[in-house]
Motif scaffolding. Structure first.
Motif, PDB file in Angstrom:
ATOM      1  N   GLU A 535       0.808  -1.210   0.000  1.00 23.19           N
ATOM      2  CA  GLU A 535       0.000   0.000   0.000  1.00 23.19           C
ATOM      3  C   GLU A 535       0.847   1.267   0.000  1.00 23.19           C
ATOM      4  OE1 GLU A 535      -2.555  -0.217   3.342  1.00 23.19           O
ATOM      5  OE2 GLU A 535      -3.702  -1.934   2.601  1.00 23.19           O
ATOM      6  N   LEU A 536       2.150   1.124   0.052  1.00 24.01           N
ATOM      7  CA  LEU A 536       3.011   2.294   0.173  1.00 24.01           C
ATOM      8  C   LEU A 536       2.834   3.244  -1.008  1.00 24.01           C
ATOM      9  CD1 LEU A 536       5.321   3.942   1.384  1.00 24.01           C
ATOM     10  CD2 LEU A 536       6.932   2.412   0.238  1.00 24.01           C
ATOM     11  N   LEU A 537       2.954   2.698  -2.213  1.00 21.23           N
ATOM     12  CA  LEU A 537       2.887   3.550  -3.402  1.00 21.23           C
ATOM     13  C   LEU A 537       1.511   4.191  -3.545  1.00 21.23           C
ATOM     14  CD1 LEU A 537       4.914   4.369  -5.504  1.00 21.23           C
ATOM     15  CD2 LEU A 537       4.039   2.571  -6.996  1.00 21.23           C
ATOM     16  N   GLN A 538       0.466   3.414  -3.269  1.00 22.63           N
ATOM     17  CA  GLN A 538      -0.885   3.969  -3.363  1.00 22.63           C
ATOM     18  C   GLN A 538      -1.081   5.092  -2.351  1.00 22.63           C
ATOM     19  OE1 GLN A 538      -3.441   0.618  -2.775  1.00 22.63           O
ATOM     20  NE2 GLN A 538      -2.968  -0.316  -4.770  1.00 22.63           N
ATOM     21  N   LEU A 539      -0.581   4.874  -1.143  1.00 27.77           N
ATOM     22  CA  LEU A 539      -0.695   5.891  -0.105  1.00 27.77           C
ATOM     23  C   LEU A 539       0.044   7.159  -0.509  1.00 27.77           C
ATOM     24  CD1 LEU A 539      -1.513   6.713   2.783  1.00 27.77           C
ATOM     25  CD2 LEU A 539       0.605   5.656   3.595  1.00 27.77           C
ATOM     26  N   MET A 540       1.247   6.993  -1.048  1.00 22.22           N
ATOM     27  CA  MET A 540       2.021   8.153  -1.456  1.00 22.22           C
ATOM     28  C   MET A 540       1.361   8.901  -2.607  1.00 22.22           C
ATOM     29  SD  MET A 540       4.598   8.588   0.459  1.00 22.22           S
ATOM     30  CE  MET A 540       5.404   9.777  -0.592  1.00 22.22           C
ATOM     31  N   GLU A 541       0.832   8.159  -3.574  1.00 23.55           N
ATOM     32  CA  GLU A 541       0.160   8.814  -4.702  1.00 23.55           C
ATOM     33  C   GLU A 541      -1.060   9.592  -4.243  1.00 23.55           C
ATOM     34  OE1 GLU A 541      -0.598   5.567  -7.330  1.00 23.55           O
ATOM     35  OE2 GLU A 541       1.236   5.941  -8.510  1.00 23.55           O
ATOM     36  N   LYS A 542      -1.805   9.022  -3.303  1.00 25.10           N
ATOM     37  CA  LYS A 542      -2.992   9.705  -2.786  1.00 25.10           C
ATOM     38  C   LYS A 542      -2.610  10.980  -2.047  1.00 25.10           C
ATOM     39  CE  LYS A 542      -7.092   8.942   0.089  1.00 25.10           C
ATOM     40  NZ  LYS A 542      -7.819   7.978   0.941  1.00 25.10           N
ATOM     41  N   GLN A 543      -1.616  10.868  -1.182  1.00 23.30           N
ATOM     42  CA  GLN A 543      -1.196  12.041  -0.424  1.00 23.30           C
ATOM     43  C   GLN A 543      -0.616  13.107  -1.339  1.00 23.30           C
ATOM     44  OE1 GLN A 543       1.522  10.723   2.593  1.00 23.30           O
ATOM     45  NE2 GLN A 543      -0.085  10.002   3.963  1.00 23.30           N
ATOM     46  N   CYS A 544       0.205  12.673  -2.267  1.00 18.79           N
ATOM     47  CA  CYS A 544       0.872  13.647  -3.125  1.00 18.79           C
ATOM     48  C   CYS A 544      -0.086  14.289  -4.116  1.00 18.79           C
ATOM     49  CB  CYS A 544       2.034  12.984  -3.875  1.00 18.79           C
ATOM     50  SG  CYS A 544       3.373  12.470  -2.766  1.00 18.79           S
ATOM     51  N   SER A 545      -1.115  13.539  -4.563  1.00 19.38           N
ATOM     52  CA  SER A 545      -2.096  14.135  -5.474  1.00 19.38           C
ATOM     53  C   SER A 545      -2.867  15.232  -4.772  1.00 19.38           C
ATOM     54  CB  SER A 545      -3.045  13.061  -6.007  1.00 19.38           C
ATOM     55  OG  SER A 545      -3.772  12.467  -4.934  1.00 19.38           O
ATOM     56  N   SER A 546      -3.326  15.004  -3.540  1.00 19.18           N
ATOM     57  CA  SER A 546      -4.040  16.036  -2.785  1.00 19.18           C
ATOM     58  C   SER A 546      -3.106  17.184  -2.455  1.00 19.18           C
ATOM     59  CB  SER A 546      -4.627  15.433  -1.497  1.00 19.18           C
ATOM     60  OG  SER A 546      -3.610  14.894  -0.686  1.00 19.18           O
ATOM     61  N   TYR A 547      -1.901  16.843  -2.132  1.00 22.36           N
ATOM     62  CA  TYR A 547      -0.920  17.873  -1.813  1.00 22.36           C
ATOM     63  C   TYR A 547      -0.635  18.732  -3.045  1.00 22.36           C
ATOM     64  CZ  TYR A 547       3.540  19.837  -0.245  1.00 22.36           C
ATOM     65  OH  TYR A 547       4.561  20.680   0.092  1.00 22.36           O
ATOM     66  N   THR A 548      -0.566  18.084  -4.179  1.00 19.38           N
ATOM     67  CA  THR A 548      -0.342  18.811  -5.426  1.00 19.38           C
ATOM     68  C   THR A 548      -1.511  19.722  -5.742  1.00 19.38           C
ATOM     69  OG1 THR A 548       0.971  16.952  -6.247  1.00 19.38           O
ATOM     70  CG2 THR A 548       0.187  18.548  -7.869  1.00 19.38           C
ATOM     71  N   LEU A 549      -2.729  19.213  -5.526  1.00 22.64           N
ATOM     72  CA  LEU A 549      -3.916  20.029  -5.788  1.00 22.64           C
ATOM     73  C   LEU A 549      -3.931  21.273  -4.907  1.00 22.64           C
ATOM     74  CD1 LEU A 549      -6.607  20.325  -7.260  1.00 22.64           C
ATOM     75  CD2 LEU A 549      -7.675  18.956  -5.448  1.00 22.64           C
ATOM     76  N   VAL A 550      -3.581  21.079  -3.636  1.00 18.37           N
ATOM     77  CA  VAL A 550      -3.528  22.225  -2.725  1.00 18.37           C
ATOM     78  C   VAL A 550      -2.492  23.237  -3.200  1.00 18.37           C
ATOM     79  CG1 VAL A 550      -2.901  22.945  -0.389  1.00 18.37           C
ATOM     80  CG2 VAL A 550      -4.347  20.941  -0.722  1.00 18.37           C
ATOM     81  N   ILE A 551      -1.331  22.724  -3.623  1.00 19.54           N
ATOM     82  CA  ILE A 551      -0.281  23.618  -4.108  1.00 19.54           C
ATOM     83  C   ILE A 551      -0.750  24.395  -5.330  1.00 19.54           C
ATOM     84  CG2 ILE A 551       2.006  23.672  -5.179  1.00 19.54           C
ATOM     85  CD1 ILE A 551       2.830  21.396  -3.387  1.00 19.54           C
ATOM     86  N   VAL A 552      -1.415  23.681  -6.257  1.00 21.66           N
ATOM     87  CA  VAL A 552      -1.888  24.338  -7.479  1.00 21.66           C
ATOM     88  C   VAL A 552      -2.910  25.416  -7.147  1.00 21.66           C
ATOM     89  CG1 VAL A 552      -3.182  23.983  -9.614  1.00 21.66           C
ATOM     90  CG2 VAL A 552      -1.394  22.360  -8.945  1.00 21.66           C
ATOM     91  N   ILE A 553      -3.869  25.062  -6.259  1.00 23.92           N
ATOM     92  CA  ILE A 553      -4.920  26.031  -5.904  1.00 23.92           C
ATOM     93  C   ILE A 553      -4.315  27.248  -5.209  1.00 23.92           C
ATOM     94  CG2 ILE A 553      -6.933  26.396  -4.440  1.00 23.92           C
ATOM     95  CD1 ILE A 553      -7.723  23.492  -4.970  1.00 23.92           C
TER      96      ILE A 553
END
Length: 760
Positions: A535-553
């Motif tokens: 689950e490591l990669l899935q967890l990282m992708e989920k966290q980083c996608s939301s983190y990226t969205l926050v950064i973009v916004i």
């Protein structure tokens, strides 16, 4: 080291693997009998026997090892070929001990308590091939003279094991020529003189050994450097030489105190020869080998393997030269576990070497010239040294530049913090690169030229990630051959910046990451997780996608806010900024005279701003004012400089006029340039005239005044304007011109609007 020592034991081990039932062949029922290839063997080991049992006459091999025999067996089969009596309590061997056993080929009497072997004990052992008397520490090497004399005419002897005939603790020993002189005409192939505290060899010992000798073992002695080294080249058929473990430490054991160390035994004078003449001849012969700056060492032409490891010699490898009478065959050198703290070189004459172990030598420096002659080297082990700083300073890649055929390079445990980009520039044939157990925080060394690379070990370093360029290079290399990479025990980080690297490690096709289940990844909050967690990669992708969205916004929001803020500021101060731009532009133009260079800084009494559709009225008005009041007025149709930009002409006209008069009509308010002139005049009054009221409005249309921008309402409130009498009589128009003319002539800082006010 390959040796035929203890061949009898090998045969007996084979017997235990290939068991063939046989009837009892010994008077002792505990002995185990075997038939191998139709021949009968007896194994009577570890039975606490004090006397040897009797055996059938057809028994050819007997092992009586590890018993308590104190005398040499006298009732063995006369046709016996193999005999092992090691690990017993034999005290001596006399001339009668072996007389009956003329067919004996392999004899081991090692690890006994022998005190002597009489001269003549082996004179009838003409079939003896392998003799092992090692481990009898009270015999001393003097016994070698007796044995070599007995075997002088033997054509069968191949292996002599004289290891550990001197006690461990005692004075050092010099092997004399008479000890081995009688072996000269034998066909001896292996000679073991290890663990005898040998300090030196008399000149002539090595050169007069049998030419058939293939292996000599001088390990675990206390050899010092001497002229005997020059005799190595005389051993024409030598394949393996072992001079390791010199001056090694030995653990003191209780049993050593019970050994009667007899170092004062008299030499065998009957066998010694006067060597003085030989010494002189050898000195003459080998003095030509010495050169002023280095030493030329003649190597046996067929020598393939040289062991010189685990020695306590503290030295620097200088410019030694090796040579032989024919092309050198040396292929493997073992120099590990010494104290070679510098490798300066160059060492020449060793082009044939393909394997070199230089590990664990406390070495901190390798000269760029050291490997000049190692052109065929394929395996190099430099692990467990201190070469980190030396390698970091090799910015031009000179240390390994000549190793173009190198296949394997081991740099484990060298305190390497950083590697320069050119360090491996010529290693195109490299297949294995081991950089484990160092302090590398990154791996950015170009390896795209290493198309044969199959193993890259970066384990136990400080690496947290690999940049995209390095990953791409490894992918390209892996397309040629499957690449095995080890990143175990590094400081890998589970961060969004590292997500692409983690994906690459997890899903890479051509690269096999060894021990990947043991990789640990650290989050920003210091928590640790294993790469094996699905689950490591899935967890990282989920966290980083939301983190990226926050950064973009957030980034977008910041950009929008900054844009709005800057736009509002620019809009609010747009006229000020434009005014300042044009004033500065005019000031630094070299073709425009500066006001301070003139007696009067104003060229005109007033600048009249008007719309083009009101030109007729304005021109008529200007003519009358100039004529009646002797004024100099500026109007754009007449006074603007051709070839100069409109904005520059306007700014210059306002800046060099005492007053600015704007003729306000609906046409004026609709004209871009008219509004530009109005705003520039307002900025001139505020920023260049210290607040002096220099802007006046002439209202030709009353309705137009109501449409003025809100920012100009202060001019209306302060009544800084004059209305043209629409439909008025001649006297009113004359009064209008008179008041306007007086205004242009009025030089005070304050202007009273009531004085120029004309009611409609």
């Amino acid at each position: 080291m390959e040796s035929s020592a203890f061949q009898l034991r090998v045969y007996l081990i084979v017997m235990t693997i290939i068991e063939i039932s046989a009837s009892s062949c010994s008077s002792n029922k505990q002995c185990v009998c075997f038939r191998v290839n139709g021949q009968l063997w007896a194994k009577c080991e570890n039975l606490d026997l004090r006397t040897a049992p009797s055996f059938q006459s057809d028994v050819i091999g007997v092992s009586l090892a590890n018993n308590e025999l104190s005398t040499f067996p006298a009732s063995l089969p006369v046709n016996i070929v193999y005999l092992d009596i090691s690990g017993n309590q034999l005290k001596d061997i006399d001339q009668q001990s072996l007389t009956k056993y003329k067919y004996l080929r392999n004899l081991s009497i090692s690890e006994n308590s022998l005190l002597s072997i009489e001269l003549g004990s082996f004179k009838d052992s003409s079939n003896l091939v392998h003799l092992d008397i090692s481990g009898n520490q009270e015999l001393t090497l003097e016994v070698v003279a007796n044995i070599s004399s007995d075997l002088r005419n033997s054509t069968s002897i191949r292996v002599l094991n004289f290891e550990k005939l001197q006690c461990t603790y005692g004075v050092s020993y010099i092997v004399k020529k008479y000890h081995t002189a009688y072996l000269k005409h034998t066909h001896l192939e292996e000679l073991n003189l290890a663990s005898n505290r040998i300090n030196s060899l008399e000149l002539g010992v090595l050169s007069e050994l049998p030419k058939s000798l293939k292996l000599i073992n001088l390990a675990n002695n206390v050899l010092s450097f001497g002229l005997y080294i020059a005799e190595f080249g005389d051993m024409n058929n030598l394949v393996t030489m072992n001079v390791s473990f010199q001056s090694s430490f030995h653990q003191v054991q209780v049993k050593d105190f019970f050994i009667g160390c007899n170092d004062t035994r008299p030499v065998c004078t009957t066998l010694s020869e006067n060597q003085n003449g030989n010494l002189v001849s050898y000195n003459r012969r080998y003095s030509s080998l010495m050169r002023p700056k280095n030493i030329t060492i003649y190597m046996p032409p067929k020598l393939k393997t040289f062991y010189f490891h685990d020695n306590l010699y503290k030295m620097t490898l200088q410019d030694f030269a090796f040579t032989s009478v024919t092309k050198s065959a040396l292929s493997k050198v073992y120099l590990q576990n010494n104290i070679i703290y510098q490798m300066n070189g160059p060492i020449t004459g060793i082009q044939s070497v393909v394997y070199a172990d230089l590990s664990n030598n406390f070495c901190s420096y390798i000269s760029p010239r050291f490997f000049e002659d190692f052109r065929n080297l394929s395996y190099l082990d430099l692990s467990h040294n201190a070469l980190g700083e030396n390698l970091e300073n090799d910015i031009n890649g000179e240390i390994f530049q000549n190793l173009r055929n190198l296949n394997s390079l081991n740099l484990t445990r060298n305190r390497i913090v950083r590697l320069p980009t050119k360090i491996f520039r010529n290693l195109k044939q490299l297949e294995i690169l081991n950089l484990s157990y160092n302090s590398l925080s990154e791996f950015t060394v170009p390896i795209s030229h290493m198309t044969r690379l199959t193993h890259l070990d970066l384990s136990n370093n400080q690496i947290s990630t690999m940049d995209k360029e390095t990953r791409d290079i490894l992918d390209v290399v892996a397309q040629e051959n499957r690449l095995y990479v080890n990143l175990k025990s590094n400081k890998l980080r589970c961060t969004c910046e590292n997500l692409e690297f983690m994906k690459w490690v997890t899903i890479s096709k051509n690269i096999v990451f060894l021990n990947i289940d043991d990789y640990l990844c650290t989050f920003s909050n210091s928590s640790v997780i294993q790469f094996s967690n699905v689950e490591l990669l899935q967890l990282m992708e989920k966290q980083c996608s939301s983190y990226t969205l926050v950064i973009v916004i957030m980034t977008s929001l910041i950009i929008v806010l900054l844009t709005i803020t800057i736009s509002r500021i620019l809009y609010r101060y747009r006229w000020k900024l434009r005014y300042m731009y044009y004033v500065a532009r005019e000031k630094y133009k070299h073709n425009v005279p500066r006001p301070d260079a003139l007696e009067d800084q104003y060229y005109f009494d007033a600048f009249v701003s008007y719309a083009d559709k009101d030109r007729i009225f304005v021109i008529e008005l200007v003519k009358r004012l100039e004529k009646e009041f002797n004024l100099r007025l500026c109007i754009h149709h007449r006074d603007f400089i051709p070839g100069t930009g409109i904005a520059d002409n306007i700014t210059n006209a306002i800046h060099h006029s005492r007053k600015t008069v704007c003729v306000i009509t609906s046409h004026f308010l609709q004209s871009y340039w008219c509004m530009f002139e109005l705003n520039m005049a307002r900025m001139e009054a505020i920023y260049s005239r210290n607040g002096e009221n220099v802007l006046f409005l002439v209202a030709l249309e009353k309705a137009a005044m109501k449409k003025l921008p809100f920012s100009f309402m202060d001019l209306i409130d302060s009544k800084s304007y004059i209305e043209f009498p629409e439909g008025g009589d001649k006297d009113e128009v004359t009064a209008f011109r008179s008041k306007l003319g007086d205004t242009f002539k009025f030089h005070d800082n304050e202007f009273r609007s009531a004085d120029i006010m004309v009611d409609g």
